[in-house]
Design an enzyme around this catalytic site. Structure first.
Site, PDB file in Angstrom:
ATOM      1  N   TYR A   2     -14.531   3.713  10.079  1.00  0.00           N
ATOM      2  CA  TYR A   2     -13.088   3.507   9.812  1.00  0.00           C
ATOM      3  C   TYR A   2     -12.205   3.838  11.235  1.00  0.00           C
ATOM      4  O   TYR A   2     -11.630   2.798  11.854  1.00  0.00           O
ATOM      5  CB  TYR A   2     -12.596   4.359   8.712  1.00  0.00           C
ATOM      6  CG  TYR A   2     -10.996   4.537   8.784  1.00  0.00           C
ATOM      7  CD1 TYR A   2     -10.238   3.615   8.819  1.00  0.00           C
ATOM      8  CD2 TYR A   2     -10.664   5.828   8.931  1.00  0.00           C
ATOM      9  CE1 TYR A   2      -8.685   3.872   8.853  1.00  0.00           C
ATOM     10  CE2 TYR A   2      -9.098   6.203   8.977  1.00  0.00           C
ATOM     11  CZ  TYR A   2      -8.390   5.101   9.181  1.00  0.00           C
ATOM     12  OH  TYR A   2      -7.149   5.270   9.171  1.00  0.00           O
ATOM     13  N   LYS A  16      -8.203   9.408  -1.877  1.00  0.00           N
ATOM     14  CA  LYS A  16      -7.570  10.236  -0.764  1.00  0.00           C
ATOM     15  C   LYS A  16      -7.516  11.860  -1.336  1.00  0.00           C
ATOM     16  O   LYS A  16      -7.375  12.156  -2.578  1.00  0.00           O
ATOM     17  CB  LYS A  16      -6.314  10.022  -0.085  1.00  0.00           C
ATOM     18  CG  LYS A  16      -6.231   8.629   0.436  1.00  0.00           C
ATOM     19  CD  LYS A  16      -6.994   8.769   1.854  1.00  0.00           C
ATOM     20  CE  LYS A  16      -6.328   7.432   2.435  1.00  0.00           C
ATOM     21  NZ  LYS A  16      -7.582   6.618   3.069  1.00  0.00           N
ATOM     22  N   ILE A  66       1.567   4.040   2.356  1.00  0.00           N
ATOM     23  CA  ILE A  66       2.773   4.211   3.414  1.00  0.00           C
ATOM     24  C   ILE A  66       3.651   2.891   3.566  1.00  0.00           C
ATOM     25  O   ILE A  66       4.788   2.935   3.665  1.00  0.00           O
ATOM     26  CB  ILE A  66       2.287   4.523   4.810  1.00  0.00           C
ATOM     27  CG1 ILE A  66       0.999   5.887   4.649  1.00  0.00           C
ATOM     28  CG2 ILE A  66       3.335   5.172   5.653  1.00  0.00           C
ATOM     29  CD1 ILE A  66       0.406   6.279   5.826  1.00  0.00           C
ATOM     30  N   THR A  70     -10.359  -6.362   8.869  1.00  0.00           N
ATOM     31  CA  THR A  70      -8.882  -6.187   8.749  1.00  0.00           C
ATOM     32  C   THR A  70      -8.399  -5.437   9.849  1.00  0.00           C
ATOM     33  O   THR A  70      -7.334  -5.855  10.324  1.00  0.00           O
ATOM     34  CB  THR A  70      -8.661  -5.542   7.458  1.00  0.00           C
ATOM     35  OG1 THR A  70      -9.188  -6.232   6.397  1.00  0.00           O
ATOM     36  CG2 THR A  70      -7.092  -5.046   7.238  1.00  0.00           C
ATOM     37  N   THR A  96      -3.760   5.819  13.435  1.00  0.00           N
ATOM     38  CA  THR A  96      -4.209   7.337  12.997  1.00  0.00           C
ATOM     39  C   THR A  96      -4.585   8.148  14.196  1.00  0.00           C
ATOM     40  O   THR A  96      -5.150   7.880  15.005  1.00  0.00           O
ATOM     41  CB  THR A  96      -5.268   7.066  12.155  1.00  0.00           C
ATOM     42  OG1 THR A  96      -5.835   8.116  11.608  1.00  0.00           O
ATOM     43  CG2 THR A  96      -6.259   6.091  12.519  1.00  0.00           C
ATOM     44  N   ASP A  97      -4.335   9.575  13.815  1.00  0.00           N
ATOM     45  CA  ASP A  97      -4.811  10.564  14.581  1.00  0.00           C
ATOM     46  C   ASP A  97      -6.592  10.526  14.907  1.00  0.00           C
ATOM     47  O   ASP A  97      -6.972  11.122  15.403  1.00  0.00           O
ATOM     48  CB  ASP A  97      -4.426  11.880  14.111  1.00  0.00           C
ATOM     49  CG  ASP A  97      -4.825  12.450  12.669  1.00  0.00           C
ATOM     50  OD1 ASP A  97      -5.590  11.618  12.119  1.00  0.00           O
ATOM     51  OD2 ASP A  97      -4.485  13.419  12.332  1.00  0.00           O
ATOM     52  N   GLU A  98      -7.034  10.009  13.729  1.00  0.00           N
ATOM     53  CA  GLU A  98      -8.589   9.994  13.551  1.00  0.00           C
ATOM     54  C   GLU A  98      -9.293   9.202  14.559  1.00  0.00           C
ATOM     55  O   GLU A  98     -10.482   9.386  14.925  1.00  0.00           O
ATOM     56  CB  GLU A  98      -9.017   9.134  12.129  1.00  0.00           C
ATOM     57  CG  GLU A  98      -8.544   9.965  11.105  1.00  0.00           C
ATOM     58  CD  GLU A  98      -9.337   9.982   9.816  1.00  0.00           C
ATOM     59  OE1 GLU A  98     -10.567   9.582   9.833  1.00  0.00           O
ATOM     60  OE2 GLU A  98      -8.778  10.042   8.804  1.00  0.00           O
ATOM     61  N   LYS A 135     -10.112   1.352  13.602  1.00  0.00           N
ATOM     62  CA  LYS A 135      -8.764   1.420  14.125  1.00  0.00           C
ATOM     63  C   LYS A 135      -8.678   1.675  15.675  1.00  0.00           C
ATOM     64  O   LYS A 135      -7.805   1.196  16.127  1.00  0.00           O
ATOM     65  CB  LYS A 135      -8.154   2.966  13.424  1.00  0.00           C
ATOM     66  CG  LYS A 135      -7.915   2.704  11.773  1.00  0.00           C
ATOM     67  CD  LYS A 135      -6.889   1.530  11.441  1.00  0.00           C
ATOM     68  CE  LYS A 135      -5.465   1.851  11.979  1.00  0.00           C
ATOM     69  NZ  LYS A 135      -4.586   0.916  11.341  1.00  0.00           N
ATOM     70  N   GLY A 156       0.768  -1.299   0.000  1.00  0.00           N
ATOM     71  CA  GLY A 156       0.101   0.090   0.182  1.00  0.00           C
ATOM     72  C   GLY A 156       0.813   1.268  -0.073  1.00  0.00           C
ATOM     73  O   GLY A 156       2.022   1.136  -0.153  1.00  0.00           O
ATOM     74  N   GLY A 160     -21.182  12.551   9.239  1.00  0.00           N
ATOM     75  CA  GLY A 160     -20.194  12.675  10.526  1.00  0.00           C
ATOM     76  C   GLY A 160     -18.715  13.097  10.509  1.00  0.00           C
ATOM     77  O   GLY A 160     -17.840  12.818  11.296  1.00  0.00           O
TER      78      GLY A 160
HETATM   79  P1  TYD Z   1      -9.229  12.199   3.050  1.00  0.00           P
HETATM   80  O1  TYD Z   1      -8.069  12.274   2.322  1.00  0.00           O
HETATM   81  O2  TYD Z   1     -10.396  11.255   2.869  1.00  0.00           O
HETATM   82  O3  TYD Z   1      -8.765  11.746   4.563  1.00  0.00           O
HETATM   83  P2  TYD Z   1      -9.243  11.675   6.136  1.00  0.00           P
HETATM   84  O4  TYD Z   1     -10.626  11.669   6.010  1.00  0.00           O
HETATM   85  O5  TYD Z   1      -8.653  10.408   6.509  1.00  0.00           O
HETATM   86  O6  TYD Z   1      -8.821  12.943   6.766  1.00  0.00           O
HETATM   87  O7  TYD Z   1      -9.749  13.559   3.399  1.00  0.00           O
HETATM   88  C1  TYD Z   1      -9.201  14.569   3.982  1.00  0.00           C
HETATM   89  C2  TYD Z   1      -9.910  15.746   4.074  1.00  0.00           C
HETATM   90  O8  TYD Z   1     -10.387  16.056   2.767  1.00  0.00           O
HETATM   91  C3  TYD Z   1     -11.472  15.495   4.854  1.00  0.00           C
HETATM   92  O9  TYD Z   1     -11.458  16.474   5.571  1.00  0.00           O
HETATM   93  C4  TYD Z   1     -12.252  15.200   3.774  1.00  0.00           C
HETATM   94  C5  TYD Z   1     -11.759  16.192   2.655  1.00  0.00           C
HETATM   95  N1  TYD Z   1     -12.427  15.657   1.486  1.00  0.00           N
HETATM   96  C6  TYD Z   1     -13.055  16.451   0.311  1.00  0.00           C
HETATM   97  O10 TYD Z   1     -13.605  17.477   0.765  1.00  0.00           O
HETATM   98  N2  TYD Z   1     -13.474  15.900  -0.897  1.00  0.00           N
HETATM   99  C7  TYD Z   1     -13.093  14.617  -1.110  1.00  0.00           C
HETATM  100  O11 TYD Z   1     -13.433  14.199  -2.301  1.00  0.00           O
HETATM  101  C8  TYD Z   1     -12.415  13.864  -0.259  1.00  0.00           C
HETATM  102  C9  TYD Z   1     -12.059  12.405  -0.702  1.00  0.00           C
HETATM  103  C10 TYD Z   1     -11.918  14.340   1.069  1.00  0.00           C
END
Ligand code: TYD
Length: 328
Positions: free
Chosen positions: A139, A178, A12, A90, A114-116, A143, A10, A264
């Site tokens: 998710y 992402k 990282i 997983t 993750t920080d999430e 985690k 993957g 959310g």
């Molecule tokens: P993401 O890359 O999915 O990481 P995470 O949710 O783990 O932080 O999203 C990063 C930020 O970008 C998050 O606040 C959601 C936003 N985002 C959008 O605005 N549009 C998108 O299409 C996606 C995928 C994320």
């Protein structure tokens, strides 16, 4: 050191594999090759086996190892909202299988998290490692479940395991679901950049090289039962990231389209990072340069991401996630 890197094909994980091979370690990869695992992320000749971390026999095919770094995870929030079951399998069961192996063989284990798991962080606060876990998405709940299994295994079975909690990581080879690779590759194709809600959500951005350096340090010098936050303290709003992408590529800013928010959606993540810094780590890559050079990588490596964006898995996911959002 004989080192097992799970999820090593993957994003990282593959950067970490390259780093540890360069350090002269004997690395073996176990990867399920889901949509996100990509053999093209690994150097030619890397020792890589197919298998599921949630299946003990799959893990046992590897044979004895001195250490395990667990990157194997379902990681995308939006996919977890569409279907959470695989995340529990997983991210929780997989962590448990690896813990049992680590306990039985006295292997060192680093569990990459993750920080999430801390959930939304109020303005003015940064999450400490012992803050309560308040995950918001399927998710991050998965985690958090994996993290808690690690801490329980250290306490109950004496596992030699540590946890890293990294912030939003960016760099080459990130699957284009992402936000950074999605927005960059969409911009390169003249497609819209779907910015959720008001776009003012804050993430702390960490370059993948810095993230991997921290994980290596925790592997070598971290203590069992300890959690290490890993963040660059580079907090930026999503709208700022979107603007930087269109500005750097010189495309029309009108491509940025505000769309219906993620359910959310966490407003802000922020990490307190004294603990990892006191182990001797600090980030090397600065936000503006790091993001711009990553955008350049996607511009210059279309052959890496075009097949992914053309794949059935990606197209079906994109339609489910964005078709209605972009139609309005
Ligand atoms: P993401 O890359 O999915 O990481 P995470 O949710 O783990 O932080 O999203 C990063 C930020 O970008 C998050 O606040 C959601 C936003 N985002 C959008 O605005 N549009 C998108 O299409 C996606 C995928 C994320």
């Amino acid at each position: 050191m004989r080192l097992l890197v799970t999820g090593g094909a993957g994003f990282i994980g593959s950067h970490f594999v390259k780093r540890m091979l360069a350090a002269g370690e004997d690395v073996v990869v176990l990867d399920k090759f889901t949509y996100a695992g990509n053999p093209g992320n690994l150097p030619k000749g890397a020792d890589c086996r197919r298998g599921d971390v949630a299946v003990r026999e799959d893990v046992d095919q590897i044979g004895p190892v001195d250490a395990i770094v667990n990157f194997a995870a379902e990681t995308h929030v939006d996919r977890s909202i569409l279907g959470p079951e695989e995340f529990v399998r997983t991210d929780v069961l997989g962590a448990l299988v690896l813990l049992r192996l680590a306990e039985e063989t006295s292997a060192r284990l680093v569990h990459v998290s993750t920080d999430e798991v801390y959930g939304d962080v109020e303005p003015g606060w940064s999450s400490r490692e012992d803050d309560p876990l308040r995950p918001s998405s399927p998710y991050s709940a998965s985690k958090a479940g994996g993290d808690l299994q690690v801490l329980a295994a250290v306490r109950t079975f004496g596992a030699n395991a540590s946890i890293t909690r990294g912030s939003n990581t960016y760099g080459p080879n990130q699957y284009p679901e992402k936000v950074l690779p999605l927005f960059t590759t969409n911009a390169l194709d003249g497609d819209l950049l779907p910015l959720y809600g008001d776009g003012r959500q804050i993430r702390d951005w960490l370059h993948v090289d810095d993230h991997c350096a921290a994980i290596e340090l925790v592997l070598r010098r971290g203590e069992a039962g300890e959690v290490y936050n890993v963040g660059a303290n580079e907090e930026h709003e999503n709208a700022e990231l979107a603007r930087l992408i269109v500005d750097h590529l010189g495309v029309d800013p009108a491509l940025i389209r505000h769309v219906e928010d993620r359910a959310g959606h966490d407003r802000r993540y922020s990490l307190e990072t004294t603990k990892i810094r006191s182990l001797g780590w600090s980030p090397r890559r600065e936000w503006d340069e790091g993001i711009r050079s990553t955008i350049d990588w996607y511009r210059d490596n279309r052959e890496w991401w075009e097949p992914i964006k053309r794949s059935t898995n990606f197209r079906e996911y994109y339609a489910k996630q964005y078709a209605a959002r972009l139609a309005t």
